[in-house]
Scaffold this motif. Structure first.
Motif, mmCIF file in Angstrom:
data_model
loop_
_atom_site.group_PDB
_atom_site.id
_atom_site.type_symbol
_atom_site.label_atom_id
_atom_site.label_comp_id
_atom_site.label_asym_id
_atom_site.label_seq_id
_atom_site.Cartn_x
_atom_site.Cartn_y
_atom_site.Cartn_z
ATOM 1 N N GLN A 17 0.828 -1.209 0.000
ATOM 2 C CA GLN A 17 0.000 0.000 0.000
ATOM 3 C C GLN A 17 0.862 1.259 0.000
ATOM 4 O OE1 GLN A 17 -3.843 -2.042 2.313
ATOM 5 N NE2 GLN A 17 -2.497 -0.686 3.432
ATOM 6 N N SER A 18 1.888 1.291 0.844
ATOM 7 C CA SER A 18 2.753 2.473 0.934
ATOM 8 C C SER A 18 3.567 2.659 -0.342
ATOM 9 C CB SER A 18 3.674 2.359 2.153
ATOM 10 O OG SER A 18 2.908 2.431 3.345
ATOM 11 N N ASN A 19 4.059 1.568 -0.927
ATOM 12 C CA ASN A 19 4.808 1.672 -2.182
ATOM 13 C C ASN A 19 3.905 2.105 -3.345
ATOM 14 O OD1 ASN A 19 7.678 1.072 -1.857
ATOM 15 N ND2 ASN A 19 7.005 -0.925 -1.094
ATOM 16 N N HIS A 20 2.654 1.679 -3.314
ATOM 17 C CA HIS A 20 1.681 2.095 -4.322
ATOM 18 C C HIS A 20 1.491 3.617 -4.279
ATOM 19 C CE1 HIS A 20 -1.948 2.223 -6.737
ATOM 20 N NE2 HIS A 20 -2.645 2.704 -5.730
ATOM 21 N N ILE A 21 1.319 4.158 -3.083
ATOM 22 C CA ILE A 21 1.140 5.607 -2.928
ATOM 23 C C ILE A 21 2.446 6.339 -3.258
ATOM 24 C CG2 ILE A 21 0.649 7.447 -1.262
ATOM 25 C CD1 ILE A 21 -1.821 5.799 -2.213
ATOM 26 N N LYS A 22 3.576 5.769 -2.838
ATOM 27 C CA LYS A 22 4.895 6.341 -3.171
ATOM 28 C C LYS A 22 5.037 6.503 -4.684
ATOM 29 C CE LYS A 22 9.860 5.200 -2.527
ATOM 30 N NZ LYS A 22 10.386 5.151 -3.884
ATOM 31 N N SER A 23 4.670 5.470 -5.430
ATOM 32 C CA SER A 23 4.783 5.493 -6.888
ATOM 33 C C SER A 23 3.886 6.575 -7.499
ATOM 34 C CB SER A 23 4.423 4.119 -7.452
ATOM 35 O OG SER A 23 4.395 4.143 -8.847
ATOM 36 N N LEU A 24 2.655 6.683 -7.004
ATOM 37 C CA LEU A 24 1.727 7.698 -7.513
ATOM 38 C C LEU A 24 2.261 9.105 -7.258
ATOM 39 C CD1 LEU A 24 -1.771 6.280 -6.415
ATOM 40 C CD2 LEU A 24 -0.886 6.475 -8.758
ATOM 41 N N ILE A 25 2.809 9.312 -6.068
ATOM 42 C CA ILE A 25 3.320 10.648 -5.719
ATOM 43 C C ILE A 25 4.536 10.990 -6.595
ATOM 44 C CG2 ILE A 25 4.425 12.025 -3.903
ATOM 45 C CD1 ILE A 25 2.690 10.447 -1.878
ATOM 46 N N ASN A 28 3.582 11.859 -10.184
ATOM 47 C CA ASN A 28 2.827 13.093 -10.399
ATOM 48 C C ASN A 28 3.451 14.324 -9.745
ATOM 49 O OD1 ASN A 28 0.083 12.321 -11.798
ATOM 50 N ND2 ASN A 28 0.582 10.664 -10.371
ATOM 51 N N PHE A 29 4.425 14.100 -8.863
ATOM 52 C CA PHE A 29 5.137 15.216 -8.230
ATOM 53 C C PHE A 29 6.640 14.942 -8.337
ATOM 54 C CE2 PHE A 29 0.958 15.041 -6.313
ATOM 55 C CZ PHE A 29 0.569 16.371 -6.217
ATOM 56 N N PRO A 30 7.223 15.114 -9.528
ATOM 57 C CA PRO A 30 8.629 14.745 -9.759
ATOM 58 C C PRO A 30 9.609 15.523 -8.885
ATOM 59 C CG PRO A 30 7.714 15.917 -11.661
ATOM 60 C CD PRO A 30 6.574 15.606 -10.756
ATOM 61 N N GLU A 31 9.169 16.611 -8.309
ATOM 62 C CA GLU A 31 10.055 17.397 -7.444
ATOM 63 C C GLU A 31 10.095 16.839 -6.018
ATOM 64 O OE1 GLU A 31 5.954 19.110 -6.777
ATOM 65 O OE2 GLU A 31 7.057 18.160 -8.414
ATOM 66 N N VAL A 32 9.334 15.764 -5.766
ATOM 67 C CA VAL A 32 9.263 15.167 -4.423
ATOM 68 C C VAL A 32 9.870 13.766 -4.456
ATOM 69 C CG1 VAL A 32 7.719 14.397 -2.564
ATOM 70 C CG2 VAL A 32 7.184 16.486 -3.846
ATOM 71 N N SER A 33 10.794 13.490 -3.531
ATOM 72 C CA SER A 33 11.287 12.111 -3.369
ATOM 73 C C SER A 33 10.622 11.530 -2.126
ATOM 74 C CB SER A 33 12.808 12.089 -3.220
ATOM 75 O OG SER A 33 13.199 12.583 -1.966
ATOM 76 N N VAL A 34 10.248 10.264 -2.222
ATOM 77 C CA VAL A 34 9.494 9.616 -1.144
ATOM 78 C C VAL A 34 10.309 8.462 -0.579
ATOM 79 C CG1 VAL A 34 7.328 8.494 -0.508
ATOM 80 C CG2 VAL A 34 7.339 10.210 -2.335
ATOM 81 N N GLU A 213 -1.395 19.364 -0.282
ATOM 82 C CA GLU A 213 -1.548 19.485 -1.736
ATOM 83 C C GLU A 213 -1.337 18.133 -2.415
ATOM 84 O OE1 GLU A 213 0.577 21.579 -5.606
ATOM 85 O OE2 GLU A 213 1.213 22.177 -3.603
ATOM 86 N N ILE A 214 -0.349 17.398 -1.953
ATOM 87 C CA ILE A 214 -0.092 16.057 -2.496
ATOM 88 C C ILE A 214 -1.261 15.135 -2.169
ATOM 89 C CG2 ILE A 214 1.372 14.014 -2.262
ATOM 90 C CD1 ILE A 214 3.734 15.989 -1.799
ATOM 91 N N ALA A 215 -1.746 15.204 -0.933
ATOM 92 C CA ALA A 215 -2.833 14.324 -0.505
ATOM 93 C C ALA A 215 -4.112 14.579 -1.309
ATOM 94 C CB ALA A 215 -3.103 14.521 0.989
ATOM 95 N N ARG A 216 -4.374 15.839 -1.629
ATOM 96 C CA ARG A 216 -5.592 16.170 -2.393
ATOM 97 C C ARG A 216 -5.628 15.443 -3.737
ATOM 98 N NH1 ARG A 216 -5.466 21.291 -0.019
ATOM 99 N NH2 ARG A 216 -3.963 22.097 -1.540
ATOM 100 N N PHE A 217 -4.471 15.267 -4.326
ATOM 101 C CA PHE A 217 -4.389 14.564 -5.604
ATOM 102 C C PHE A 217 -4.811 13.098 -5.459
ATOM 103 C CE2 PHE A 217 -1.642 11.560 -7.887
ATOM 104 C CZ PHE A 217 -2.090 11.775 -9.187
ATOM 105 N N LEU A 218 -4.597 12.516 -4.283
ATOM 106 C CA LEU A 218 -4.880 11.096 -4.050
ATOM 107 C C LEU A 218 -6.342 10.826 -3.703
ATOM 108 C CD1 LEU A 218 -1.722 10.431 -1.855
ATOM 109 C CD2 LEU A 218 -2.045 9.619 -4.210
ATOM 110 N N ASP A 219 -7.113 11.887 -3.435
ATOM 111 C CA ASP A 219 -8.482 11.744 -2.942
ATOM 112 C C ASP A 219 -9.449 11.384 -4.076
ATOM 113 O OD1 ASP A 219 -10.053 12.052 -0.465
ATOM 114 O OD2 ASP A 219 -11.130 13.598 -1.578
ATOM 115 N N ASP A 220 -10.365 10.446 -3.808
ATOM 116 C CA ASP A 220 -11.384 10.037 -4.774
ATOM 117 C C ASP A 220 -12.756 10.453 -4.249
ATOM 118 O OD1 ASP A 220 -12.203 8.143 -7.163
ATOM 119 O OD2 ASP A 220 -13.473 7.576 -5.469
ATOM 120 N N GLU A 221 -13.515 11.181 -5.070
ATOM 121 C CA GLU A 221 -14.772 11.773 -4.595
ATOM 122 C C GLU A 221 -15.800 10.721 -4.183
ATOM 123 O OE1 GLU A 221 -18.119 15.109 -5.923
ATOM 124 O OE2 GLU A 221 -16.588 14.456 -7.347
ATOM 125 N N ASN A 222 -15.984 9.695 -5.018
ATOM 126 C CA ASN A 222 -16.961 8.656 -4.661
ATOM 127 C C ASN A 222 -16.564 7.920 -3.388
ATOM 128 O OD1 ASN A 222 -18.654 9.245 -6.766
ATOM 129 N ND2 ASN A 222 -18.137 7.451 -8.001
#
Length: 315
Positions: A17-25, A28-34, A213-222
């Motif tokens: 789960q954490s690696n999945h979110i790490k990959s998404l971040i 989509n945010f190349p200026e951030v290392s996780v 700001e990063i977290a908002r990108f991960l949010d799903d409305e439904n």
């Protein structure tokens, strides 16, 4: 380059789960290392006592949250069903991801579904909610406590300790373990309602603008709509995993949201539930309203007796 640290448990599922979110971040945010910071929690250490007896699933979060509050990490990725409805001061449930399969699943080496289990079959689950709903369908089953990570639980099944075990379908899907057993049976919602938030990941963060700001990108409305209803329902009932509560809110393609609930005694000697359908734009307070309707029918007293029964069984 900004560095974001995700605090995580060390289990295979938590790391997936954490690696999945790490990959998404990072995509989509190349200026951030996780980076991931692995933390062993109280829930990981205490494996010989039922969760309902030692304080519930919040035990999987305590040390992770303390690490975040000390400034050692800015984010944590949880199975949302494990996240209590009240957040610690200084931390936020900042995003809820797109849901995986919300259902529970029965795994077995011999039997394809619940109805095919023989009289007196031994079924493993650590969940009072699953125990209650199994007992309602099949009072003849022998239901035994099952703890440990997913691999441990599957190993116990394969070694013959259980005829079947019940796990969240989402975890099995995420780890690619559907073929690890002979039979994988996703349990229909009319047979078993899930835990609040099941199938979704909850992103817990510190209250810092760049992290939010990063977290908002991960949010799903439904997912946010569905799980807010489910969490509102459980919160109003003041129920955690120490009591048997199942709840499901599903946003349909027609714009309707179907909300179903069940609660009762762990042995299913008494149960109650409700179902309502509302439009997608009228979901505020729906979970709370359903809970209050059940409270007016005696739900709080029933859950108090359920907790006493669960604590007595865990002695």
């Amino acid at each position: 380059m900004k560095k974001l640290t995700i605090a995580t448990r060390g289990s295979k599922l938590a790391l997936w789960q954490s690696n999945h979110i790490k990959s998404l971040i990072e995509t989509n945010f190349p200026e951030v290392s996780v980076e991931l910071k692995i933390i062993i929690t109280s829930g990981d250490k205490i494996l010989d006592v039922p969760l309902a007896k030692i304080g519930g699933k919040g035990l999987f979060l305590k040390e992770i949250e303390e690490s975040m509050l000390r400034g050692e990490a800015q984010m944590a990725v949880h199975s949302l069903k494990d996240v209590p409805t009240v957040m610690p001061e200084g931390l936020l449930l900042s995003a809820i991801t797109t849901r995986e399969d919300v259902r529970d699943a029965m795994l077995s080496e011999k039997y394809p579904d619940i109805s095919s289990l023989p009289q007196g079959a031994v079924v493993g689950t650590s969940s009072l909610r699953r125990r209650m709903q199994l007992a309602l369908q099949r009072p003849d089953l022998v239901i035994k406590d099952l703890r440990g990570n997913v691999d441990t639980r599957i190993r116990k099944l394969k070694e013959g300790e259980f005829d079947a075990i019940i796990l969240a379908a989402a975890g099995i899907n995420r780890l690619g373990l559907r073929d690890a057993v002979t039979y994988f049976y996703p349990i229909p919602l009319d047979e078993m309602l899930p835990a609040m938030g099941q199938g979704a990941l909850g992103i817990e963060t510190v209250n810092e603008p760049w992290v939010l700001e990063i977290a908002r990108f991960l949010d799903d409305e439904n997912s946010r709509i569905e799980t807010s209803i489910e969490r509102g329902f459980v919160d109003t009932l003041q129920g955690g995993c120490q009591v048997p509560i199942g709840v499901s809110a599903r946003v349909g393609e027609d714009g309707k949201v179907v909300v179903r609930s069940t609660l009762g005694m762990p042995d299913a000697s008494e149960t109650m539930g409700d179902e309502i359908v509302v439009s997608r734009d009228q979901t505020d307070g729906v979970g709370e309203a359903m809970a209050k309707r059940l409270i007016s029918q005696g739900a709080m007293e029933l859950l108090q007796r359920a907790e006493a029964m669960a604590n007595g069984a865990a002695q």
